[in-house]
Motif scaffolding. Structure first.
Motif, PDB file in Angstrom:
ATOM      1  N   MET A   1      -5.615  12.275  -6.783  1.00  0.00           N
ATOM      2  CA  MET A   1      -6.820  11.451  -6.714  1.00  0.00           C
ATOM      3  C   MET A   1      -7.720  11.683  -7.906  1.00  0.00           C
ATOM      4  O   MET A   1      -7.769  12.783  -8.456  1.00  0.00           O
ATOM      5  CB  MET A   1      -7.613  11.773  -5.445  1.00  0.00           C
ATOM      6  CG  MET A   1      -6.954  11.382  -4.173  1.00  0.00           C
ATOM      7  SD  MET A   1      -8.086  11.722  -2.807  1.00  0.00           S
ATOM      8  CE  MET A   1      -7.521  10.525  -1.655  1.00  0.00           C
TER       9      MET A   1
ATOM     10  N   LYS B   1       0.286   9.536  -3.077  1.00  0.00           N
ATOM     11  CA  LYS B   1      -1.060  10.126  -3.088  1.00  0.00           C
ATOM     12  C   LYS B   1      -1.438  10.637  -1.701  1.00  0.00           C
ATOM     13  O   LYS B   1      -2.001  11.722  -1.574  1.00  0.00           O
ATOM     14  CB  LYS B   1      -2.093   9.110  -3.568  1.00  0.00           C
ATOM     15  CG  LYS B   1      -2.062   8.870  -5.056  1.00  0.00           C
ATOM     16  CD  LYS B   1      -3.204   7.983  -5.482  1.00  0.00           C
ATOM     17  CE  LYS B   1      -3.234   7.874  -6.998  1.00  0.00           C
ATOM     18  NZ  LYS B   1      -4.430   7.192  -7.468  1.00  0.00           N
ATOM     19  N   VAL B   2      -1.124   9.862  -0.681  1.00  0.00           N
ATOM     20  CA  VAL B   2      -1.432  10.289   0.686  1.00  0.00           C
ATOM     21  C   VAL B   2      -0.625  11.540   1.022  1.00  0.00           C
ATOM     22  O   VAL B   2      -1.163  12.498   1.578  1.00  0.00           O
ATOM     23  CB  VAL B   2      -1.163   9.151   1.700  1.00  0.00           C
ATOM     24  CG1 VAL B   2      -1.268   9.653   3.134  1.00  0.00           C
ATOM     25  CG2 VAL B   2      -2.127   7.990   1.469  1.00  0.00           C
TER      26      VAL B   2
ATOM     27  N   TYR C   1       0.832  -1.202   0.000  1.00  0.00           N
ATOM     28  CA  TYR C   1       0.000   0.000   0.000  1.00  0.00           C
ATOM     29  C   TYR C   1       0.866   1.251   0.000  1.00  0.00           C
ATOM     30  O   TYR C   1       0.564   2.225  -0.685  1.00  0.00           O
ATOM     31  CB  TYR C   1      -0.933   0.037   1.219  1.00  0.00           C
ATOM     32  CG  TYR C   1      -2.076  -0.958   1.187  1.00  0.00           C
ATOM     33  CD1 TYR C   1      -2.502  -1.561   0.012  1.00  0.00           C
ATOM     34  CD2 TYR C   1      -2.750  -1.284   2.355  1.00  0.00           C
ATOM     35  CE1 TYR C   1      -3.552  -2.451   0.002  1.00  0.00           C
ATOM     36  CE2 TYR C   1      -3.808  -2.175   2.359  1.00  0.00           C
ATOM     37  CZ  TYR C   1      -4.203  -2.761   1.174  1.00  0.00           C
ATOM     38  OH  TYR C   1      -5.253  -3.638   1.175  1.00  0.00           O
TER      39      TYR C   1
ATOM     40  N   CYS D   1      -6.536   8.082   3.004  1.00  0.00           N
ATOM     41  CA  CYS D   1      -6.703   9.541   3.084  1.00  0.00           C
ATOM     42  C   CYS D   1      -7.638   9.932   4.219  1.00  0.00           C
ATOM     43  O   CYS D   1      -7.469  10.985   4.832  1.00  0.00           O
ATOM     44  CB  CYS D   1      -7.173  10.110   1.753  1.00  0.00           C
ATOM     45  SG  CYS D   1      -5.856  10.127   0.517  1.00  0.00           S
TER      46      CYS D   1
ATOM     47  N   LYS E   1       2.263   1.836  -3.384  1.00  0.00           N
ATOM     48  CA  LYS E   1       1.241   2.215  -4.356  1.00  0.00           C
ATOM     49  C   LYS E   1       0.587   3.570  -4.041  1.00  0.00           C
ATOM     50  O   LYS E   1       0.303   4.342  -4.956  1.00  0.00           O
ATOM     51  CB  LYS E   1       0.162   1.126  -4.402  1.00  0.00           C
ATOM     52  CG  LYS E   1      -0.827   1.290  -5.525  1.00  0.00           C
ATOM     53  CD  LYS E   1      -1.715   0.063  -5.649  1.00  0.00           C
ATOM     54  CE  LYS E   1      -2.663   0.212  -6.813  1.00  0.00           C
ATOM     55  NZ  LYS E   1      -3.513  -0.952  -6.989  1.00  0.00           N
ATOM     56  N   TYR E   2       0.365   3.860  -2.742  1.00  0.00           N
ATOM     57  CA  TYR E   2      -0.424   5.032  -2.362  1.00  0.00           C
ATOM     58  C   TYR E   2       0.325   6.082  -1.544  1.00  0.00           C
ATOM     59  O   TYR E   2      -0.247   7.124  -1.226  1.00  0.00           O
ATOM     60  CB  TYR E   2      -1.664   4.603  -1.561  1.00  0.00           C
ATOM     61  CG  TYR E   2      -2.541   3.619  -2.290  1.00  0.00           C
ATOM     62  CD1 TYR E   2      -3.251   4.002  -3.417  1.00  0.00           C
ATOM     63  CD2 TYR E   2      -2.657   2.308  -1.850  1.00  0.00           C
ATOM     64  CE1 TYR E   2      -4.055   3.106  -4.081  1.00  0.00           C
ATOM     65  CE2 TYR E   2      -3.465   1.400  -2.511  1.00  0.00           C
ATOM     66  CZ  TYR E   2      -4.157   1.802  -3.630  1.00  0.00           C
ATOM     67  OH  TYR E   2      -4.954   0.905  -4.283  1.00  0.00           O
TER      68      TYR E   2
ATOM     69  N   CYS F   1      -7.059   3.744  -1.166  1.00  0.00           N
ATOM     70  CA  CYS F   1      -6.552   5.118  -1.175  1.00  0.00           C
ATOM     71  C   CYS F   1      -7.472   6.043  -0.383  1.00  0.00           C
ATOM     72  O   CYS F   1      -6.997   6.870   0.410  1.00  0.00           O
ATOM     73  CB  CYS F   1      -6.395   5.608  -2.607  1.00  0.00           C
ATOM     74  SG  CYS F   1      -5.626   7.224  -2.721  1.00  0.00           S
TER      75      CYS F   1
ATOM     76  N   GLU G   1     -12.344   8.956  -6.290  1.00  0.00           N
ATOM     77  CA  GLU G   1     -11.693   8.880  -4.977  1.00  0.00           C
ATOM     78  C   GLU G   1     -11.992  10.120  -4.131  1.00  0.00           C
ATOM     79  O   GLU G   1     -12.225  10.008  -2.931  1.00  0.00           O
ATOM     80  CB  GLU G   1     -10.183   8.718  -5.144  1.00  0.00           C
ATOM     81  CG  GLU G   1      -9.786   7.370  -5.717  1.00  0.00           C
ATOM     82  CD  GLU G   1      -8.330   7.297  -6.117  1.00  0.00           C
ATOM     83  OE1 GLU G   1      -7.732   6.215  -5.932  1.00  0.00           O
ATOM     84  OE2 GLU G   1      -7.784   8.309  -6.608  1.00  0.00           O
TER      85      GLU G   1
ATOM     86  N   SER H   1     -12.259   2.642  -1.548  1.00  0.00           N
ATOM     87  CA  SER H   1     -10.958   2.196  -2.052  1.00  0.00           C
ATOM     88  C   SER H   1      -9.909   2.313  -0.945  1.00  0.00           C
ATOM     89  O   SER H   1     -10.092   3.046   0.025  1.00  0.00           O
ATOM     90  CB  SER H   1     -10.538   3.046  -3.258  1.00  0.00           C
ATOM     91  OG  SER H   1     -10.142   4.335  -2.837  1.00  0.00           O
TER      92      SER H   1
END
Length: 161
Positions: free
Chosen positions: A131, A15-16, A8, A59, A11-12, A55, A135, A53
């Motif tokens: 996002m 984005k976070v 995770y 978040c 992958k994320y 993500c 999302e 999701s």
């Protein structure tokens, strides 16, 4: 660390971080909260119910941690420091076809931060590519159409300026 959380993070994680930087505007704080987000996710992985999701779930954890940090700062005012607009990393604003001057970017960033909180968050989440509308809608408990409309309206407000 749990292999699933490591995956995770790979992958994320960006984005976070992008989400956190959009709401707190402090790179160091965003980095710390990103790490704390994944630590909290590890602790509550068994509670993740796939209603949203991964993500969006991450978040939501990040937003909770940011609100907790704001509350802590309220009780410890010496910790709270509003970032100077000149210190902000403006690289989160994607470059246009024409290179804009730093002054123009700073002006745009100031205008973004004068928007209502929800519109500012949505605009920055889309501008950073952090996002999708789906999302963003999930993050706010709404749908993708709501996120698109809110994003469009926020852009219109900026264009008026």
């Amino acid at each position: 660390m749990n292999k699933e959380i490591e995956d995770y993070y790979q992958k994320y994680g960006q984005k976070v971080y992008a989400y956190l930087i959009s709401i707190c505007r402090e790179p160091d704080t965003a980095q710390d909260l990103t790490q704390e987000t994944f630590l909290q996710a590890l602790r509550s992985l068994n509670k993740f119910d796939n209603k949203c999701s991964v993500c969006t779930w991450l978040c939501q954890i990040a937003k909770f941690l940011w609100l907790k940090e704001l509350k802590r700062r309220k009780y410890h005012p010496s910790v709270s420091k509003e970032p100077d607009i000149e210190e902000l990393d403006i690289s989160i604003i994607p470059p246009d076809d024409q290179t804009e001057s730093t002054d123009t970017k700073m002006y745009i960033l100031r205008q973004i931060h004068e928007l209502p909180e929800r519109e500012k968050e949505i605009l920055l989440l889309r501008a950073t590519g952090a996002m999708s509308f789906e999302e963003i809608g999930q993050l706010f408990g709404k749908n993708a159409s709501w996120a698109r409309v809110t994003y469009y309206r926020a852009k219109q407000k900026l264009r008026k300026e």
